[in-house]
Scaffold this motif. Structure first.
Motif, PDB file in Angstrom:
ATOM      1  N   CYS A 176       0.858  -1.188   0.000  1.00  0.00           N
ATOM      2  CA  CYS A 176       0.000   0.000   0.000  1.00  0.00           C
ATOM      3  C   CYS A 176       0.895   1.239   0.000  1.00  0.00           C
ATOM      4  CB  CYS A 176      -0.899   0.024   1.229  1.00  0.00           C
ATOM      5  SG  CYS A 176      -2.091  -1.319   1.326  1.00  0.00           S
ATOM      6  N   THR A 177       0.587   2.187  -0.876  1.00  0.00           N
ATOM      7  CA  THR A 177       1.346   3.439  -0.949  1.00  0.00           C
ATOM      8  C   THR A 177       0.364   4.599  -0.794  1.00  0.00           C
ATOM      9  OG1 THR A 177       1.185   3.313  -3.372  1.00  0.00           O
ATOM     10  CG2 THR A 177       3.220   2.527  -2.361  1.00  0.00           C
ATOM     11  N   SER A 178       0.422   5.266   0.338  1.00  0.00           N
ATOM     12  CA  SER A 178      -0.567   6.294   0.675  1.00  0.00           C
ATOM     13  C   SER A 178       0.114   7.659   0.719  1.00  0.00           C
ATOM     14  CB  SER A 178      -1.230   5.960   2.009  1.00  0.00           C
ATOM     15  OG  SER A 178      -1.840   4.678   1.942  1.00  0.00           O
ATOM     16  N   VAL A 179      -0.224   8.508  -0.240  1.00  0.00           N
ATOM     17  CA  VAL A 179       0.457   9.789  -0.442  1.00  0.00           C
ATOM     18  C   VAL A 179      -0.368  10.947   0.115  1.00  0.00           C
ATOM     19  CG1 VAL A 179       1.414  11.355  -2.181  1.00  0.00           C
ATOM     20  CG2 VAL A 179       1.544   8.871  -2.529  1.00  0.00           C
ATOM     21  N   ASN A 180       0.290  11.847   0.842  1.00  0.00           N
ATOM     22  CA  ASN A 180      -0.300  13.111   1.314  1.00  0.00           C
ATOM     23  C   ASN A 180      -1.591  12.910   2.101  1.00  0.00           C
ATOM     24  OD1 ASN A 180       1.868  14.464   0.191  1.00  0.00           O
ATOM     25  ND2 ASN A 180       0.822  14.904  -1.739  1.00  0.00           N
ATOM     26  N   GLU A 181      -2.750  13.243   1.516  1.00  0.00           N
ATOM     27  CA  GLU A 181      -4.013  13.147   2.234  1.00  0.00           C
ATOM     28  C   GLU A 181      -4.566  11.727   2.298  1.00  0.00           C
ATOM     29  OE1 GLU A 181      -5.521  14.831  -1.848  1.00  0.00           O
ATOM     30  OE2 GLU A 181      -3.640  14.738  -0.718  1.00  0.00           O
ATOM     31  N   CYS A 182      -3.884  10.768   1.683  1.00  0.00           N
ATOM     32  CA  CYS A 182      -4.338   9.381   1.738  1.00  0.00           C
ATOM     33  C   CYS A 182      -4.050   8.807   3.123  1.00  0.00           C
ATOM     34  CB  CYS A 182      -3.654   8.549   0.663  1.00  0.00           C
ATOM     35  SG  CYS A 182      -4.275   6.860   0.545  1.00  0.00           S
ATOM     36  N   ILE A 183      -5.086   8.408   3.826  1.00  0.00           N
ATOM     37  CA  ILE A 183      -4.939   7.864   5.176  1.00  0.00           C
ATOM     38  C   ILE A 183      -4.319   6.476   5.135  1.00  0.00           C
ATOM     39  CG2 ILE A 183      -6.207   7.106   7.227  1.00  0.00           C
ATOM     40  CD1 ILE A 183      -8.328   9.260   6.542  1.00  0.00           C
ATOM     41  N   CYS A 184      -4.803   5.639   4.218  1.00  0.00           N
ATOM     42  CA  CYS A 184      -4.300   4.275   4.112  1.00  0.00           C
ATOM     43  C   CYS A 184      -4.829   3.614   2.842  1.00  0.00           C
ATOM     44  CB  CYS A 184      -4.679   3.429   5.332  1.00  0.00           C
ATOM     45  SG  CYS A 184      -6.457   3.307   5.625  1.00  0.00           S
ATOM     46  N   HIS A 185      -4.253   2.461   2.507  1.00  0.00           N
ATOM     47  CA  HIS A 185      -4.713   1.582   1.430  1.00  0.00           C
ATOM     48  C   HIS A 185      -4.630   2.202   0.047  1.00  0.00           C
ATOM     49  CE1 HIS A 185      -7.241  -0.113   4.923  1.00  0.00           C
ATOM     50  NE2 HIS A 185      -5.982  -0.468   5.008  1.00  0.00           N
ATOM     51  N   GLY A 186      -3.682   3.112  -0.144  1.00  0.00           N
ATOM     52  CA  GLY A 186      -3.469   3.635  -1.479  1.00  0.00           C
ATOM     53  C   GLY A 186      -2.953   2.548  -2.408  1.00  0.00           C
ATOM     54  N   ILE A 187      -3.528   2.456  -3.598  1.00  0.00           N
ATOM     55  CA  ILE A 187      -3.122   1.455  -4.582  1.00  0.00           C
ATOM     56  C   ILE A 187      -1.979   2.023  -5.431  1.00  0.00           C
ATOM     57  CG2 ILE A 187      -3.849   0.099  -6.578  1.00  0.00           C
ATOM     58  CD1 ILE A 187      -6.681   0.142  -5.472  1.00  0.00           C
ATOM     59  N   PRO A 188      -0.843   1.355  -5.486  1.00  0.00           N
ATOM     60  CA  PRO A 188       0.247   1.830  -6.345  1.00  0.00           C
ATOM     61  C   PRO A 188      -0.208   1.969  -7.799  1.00  0.00           C
ATOM     62  CG  PRO A 188       1.045   0.136  -4.857  1.00  0.00           C
ATOM     63  CD  PRO A 188      -0.448   0.159  -4.718  1.00  0.00           C
ATOM     64  N   ASP A 189       0.172   3.103  -8.416  1.00  0.00           N
ATOM     65  CA  ASP A 189      -0.266   3.350  -9.792  1.00  0.00           C
ATOM     66  C   ASP A 189       0.763   4.197 -10.523  1.00  0.00           C
ATOM     67  OD1 ASP A 189      -0.676   5.996  -8.956  1.00  0.00           O
ATOM     68  OD2 ASP A 189      -2.843   5.766  -8.708  1.00  0.00           O
ATOM     69  N   SER A 190       0.338   4.808 -11.607  1.00  0.00           N
ATOM     70  CA  SER A 190       1.259   5.546 -12.480  1.00  0.00           C
ATOM     71  C   SER A 190       1.578   6.948 -11.986  1.00  0.00           C
ATOM     72  CB  SER A 190       0.656   5.632 -13.886  1.00  0.00           C
ATOM     73  OG  SER A 190      -0.590   6.329 -13.847  1.00  0.00           O
ATOM     74  N   ARG A 191       0.968   7.402 -10.882  1.00  0.00           N
ATOM     75  CA  ARG A 191       1.252   8.753 -10.399  1.00  0.00           C
ATOM     76  C   ARG A 191       2.706   8.855  -9.938  1.00  0.00           C
ATOM     77  NH1 ARG A 191       2.097  11.690  -5.861  1.00  0.00           N
ATOM     78  NH2 ARG A 191       1.228  13.814  -5.756  1.00  0.00           N
ATOM     79  N   ALA A 192       3.406   9.857 -10.422  1.00  0.00           N
ATOM     80  CA  ALA A 192       4.782  10.100  -9.997  1.00  0.00           C
ATOM     81  C   ALA A 192       4.787  10.932  -8.719  1.00  0.00           C
ATOM     82  CB  ALA A 192       5.555  10.828 -11.095  1.00  0.00           C
ATOM     83  N   LEU A 193       5.659  10.598  -7.796  1.00  0.00           N
ATOM     84  CA  LEU A 193       5.801  11.393  -6.589  1.00  0.00           C
ATOM     85  C   LEU A 193       6.337  12.777  -6.949  1.00  0.00           C
ATOM     86  CD1 LEU A 193       7.361   8.795  -4.105  1.00  0.00           C
ATOM     87  CD2 LEU A 193       4.965   9.532  -4.287  1.00  0.00           C
ATOM     88  N   GLU A 194       5.900  13.772  -6.183  1.00  0.00           N
ATOM     89  CA  GLU A 194       6.296  15.145  -6.426  1.00  0.00           C
ATOM     90  C   GLU A 194       7.105  15.687  -5.250  1.00  0.00           C
ATOM     91  OE1 GLU A 194       2.758  17.349  -7.229  1.00  0.00           O
ATOM     92  OE2 GLU A 194       2.207  16.129  -8.991  1.00  0.00           O
ATOM     93  N   ASP A 195       7.929  16.675  -5.529  1.00  0.00           N
ATOM     94  CA  ASP A 195       8.715  17.312  -4.480  1.00  0.00           C
ATOM     95  C   ASP A 195       7.792  17.863  -3.405  1.00  0.00           C
ATOM     96  OD1 ASP A 195      11.368  18.265  -3.580  1.00  0.00           O
ATOM     97  OD2 ASP A 195      10.445  20.246  -3.818  1.00  0.00           O
ATOM     98  N   GLY A 196       8.054  17.489  -2.150  1.00  0.00           N
ATOM     99  CA  GLY A 196       7.229  17.950  -1.043  1.00  0.00           C
ATOM    100  C   GLY A 196       6.187  16.961  -0.589  1.00  0.00           C
ATOM    101  N   ASP A 197       6.000  15.869  -1.323  1.00  0.00           N
ATOM    102  CA  ASP A 197       5.039  14.837  -0.912  1.00  0.00           C
ATOM    103  C   ASP A 197       5.525  14.117   0.338  1.00  0.00           C
ATOM    104  OD1 ASP A 197       3.313  15.276  -3.039  1.00  0.00           O
ATOM    105  OD2 ASP A 197       3.992  13.521  -4.201  1.00  0.00           O
ATOM    106  N   ILE A 198       4.582  13.547   1.072  1.00  0.00           N
ATOM    107  CA  ILE A 198       4.900  12.529   2.065  1.00  0.00           C
ATOM    108  C   ILE A 198       4.176  11.261   1.629  1.00  0.00           C
ATOM    109  CG2 ILE A 198       5.294  14.144   3.961  1.00  0.00           C
ATOM    110  CD1 ILE A 198       2.528  13.384   5.083  1.00  0.00           C
ATOM    111  N   ILE A 199       4.765  10.103   1.912  1.00  0.00           N
ATOM    112  CA  ILE A 199       4.181   8.842   1.473  1.00  0.00           C
ATOM    113  C   ILE A 199       4.357   7.766   2.532  1.00  0.00           C
ATOM    114  CG2 ILE A 199       6.299   8.368   0.164  1.00  0.00           C
ATOM    115  CD1 ILE A 199       4.642   6.501  -1.643  1.00  0.00           C
ATOM    116  N   ASN A 200       3.256   7.135   2.898  1.00  0.00           N
ATOM    117  CA  ASN A 200       3.319   5.979   3.773  1.00  0.00           C
ATOM    118  C   ASN A 200       3.416   4.729   2.909  1.00  0.00           C
ATOM    119  OD1 ASN A 200       1.579   3.586   5.143  1.00  0.00           O
ATOM    120  ND2 ASN A 200       2.728   4.704   6.694  1.00  0.00           N
ATOM    121  N   ILE A 201       4.401   3.884   3.214  1.00  0.00           N
ATOM    122  CA  ILE A 201       4.552   2.602   2.540  1.00  0.00           C
ATOM    123  C   ILE A 201       4.272   1.514   3.568  1.00  0.00           C
ATOM    124  CG2 ILE A 201       6.110   1.086   1.257  1.00  0.00           C
ATOM    125  CD1 ILE A 201       7.660   3.557   0.377  1.00  0.00           C
TER     126      ILE A 201
END
Length: 355
Positions: A176-201
């Motif tokens: 699970c990859t949960s970026v910024n406002e994603c609390i949990c259970h983010g599905i990995p996809d084609s979105r590229a991480l951006e400068d300033g993001d936070i990500i829970n793995i």
């Protein structure tokens, strides 16, 4: 991986063979790869939100239509393209739920182990920790979450283990990859991480019949102080909770110490997602609440479970995306999470998911 709780009893909850002692693992050299609804009494836990679950409003199931968030230069998360299912070699044992394609529910009774079980939990926990550390090295602007999934998937199978999230209730990826406002259970996809993001793995591995479960929130590039402080306090909440664990301690003390620390920093504690017993099954008793509560139960010697607090800067209310997995904050505010699997020992608690 977190579990989701239900609304029927506790308010305001609304949703829910190892050989030897060598614990070194192979780092893959190949290129880059809840949740749960808990109904007390029924002993069923599902990784997905139910669109007909009682007490929910339609708001919880509508994506925000904002391209940019009020008062922030950060853009609202949008789903990307999800790549095809990644295969697992036939000789790697799979958890029973993979073939059934149905959420297995929560196992009754705590995960309490003999010495062989403890050794297996240490092995699975250490592998999960090493995979998480490896995954974190890929966090940089321009990398996609699908590339992180590829790296995680490959390292897990290279070590003869199975990525526990893959196929759990239909979850399509190995982490699970949960970026910024994603609390949990983010599905990995084609979105590229951006400068300033936070990500829970969030990594869970199934090794020699035992699950090891852990997560951490990472910084991507130049992260602002507001995000850094949220992440730091969330990690402190987990550390403080682990520090009070020992045989005979009430589970509810975990929620109190987390809520107290979050309150001091004026952060919200997400209440719909909880920690859980983990071991031979992915999710078992007890339910670990991360906020003040009056639930009964005490920790037992040689028991294993997760603690995984999720804090937010703003609203603690969740919104589910149309994929029935990705959970984001109602107001788009940042969320952070940390998780460890712990073993209750005579002297306190041993963190199993650390390198």
């Amino acid at each position: 991986m977190v579990r989701m709780v239900g609304a029927s009893s506790i308010q305001p909850r609304i949703l829910c063979s190892f050989v030897g002692g060598d614990y070194s693992f192979i780092q893959s050299t190949r290129p880059l790869h809840p949740l749960f609804r808990y109904n007390p009494g029924s002993k069923h836990v599902f990784m997905q939100l139910s669109r007909t679950f009682s007490g929910l409003t339609n708001l919880l199931f509508n994506r925000r239509n904002l391209d940019e968030l009020p008062g922030s230069k950060r853009k609202s998360l949008r789903p990307g393209k999800v790549s095809p299912h990644r295969p697992v070699p036939d000789d790697i044992p799979q958890p029973p739920y993979v073939k059934s394609r149905k959420p297995p529910g929560i196992a009754s009774g705590p995960e309490v182990h003999n010495q062989k079980g403890i050794d297996c939990m240490r092995a699975s926990g250490r592998l999960a920790a090493q995979v998480l550390e490896y995954a974190g090295t890929f966090v940089k602007p321009g990398i996609t979450t699908d590339e992180i999934d590829q790296a995680v998937h490959q390292m897990i199978i290279d070590n003869g283990a199975y990525p526990s999230p893959l196929g759990y209730g239909g979850f399509p990826k190995s982490v699970c990859t949960s970026v910024n406002e994603c609390i949990c259970h983010g599905i990995p996809d084609s979105r590229a991480l951006e400068d300033g993001d936070i990500i829970n793995i969030d990594v869970t591995v199934y090794l020699n019949g035992y699950h090891g479960d852990t997560s951490a929130t990472f910084f991507c590039g130049d992260v602002d102080d507001e995000a850094k402080n949220l992440v730091q306090v969330t990690k402190e909440c987990l550390d403080k909770a682990i520090s009070i664990c020992a045989p005979g301690v009430e589970y509810k003390k975990i929620g109190k110490i987390i809520q107290d620390h979050a309150d001091r920093h004026r952060y919200g504690v997400v209440q719909q997602f909880v920690g859980h017993g983990v071991g031979r099954v992915f999710h078992a008793d007890p339910v670990i609440l991360h906020y003040r509560n009056n639930e009964r139960g005490r920790m037992m010697l040689n028991q294993t479970f997760t603690i995984e607090p999720m804090l937010t800067i703003g609203s603690i209310n969740p919104i589910i995306w149309d994929d029935n997995w990705t959970v984001v904050t109602e107001d788009g505010s940042l969320s952070a999470q940390f998780e460890h699997t712990i073993l209750i020992t005579p002297d306190g608690a041993e963190i199993l998911t650390q390198c």
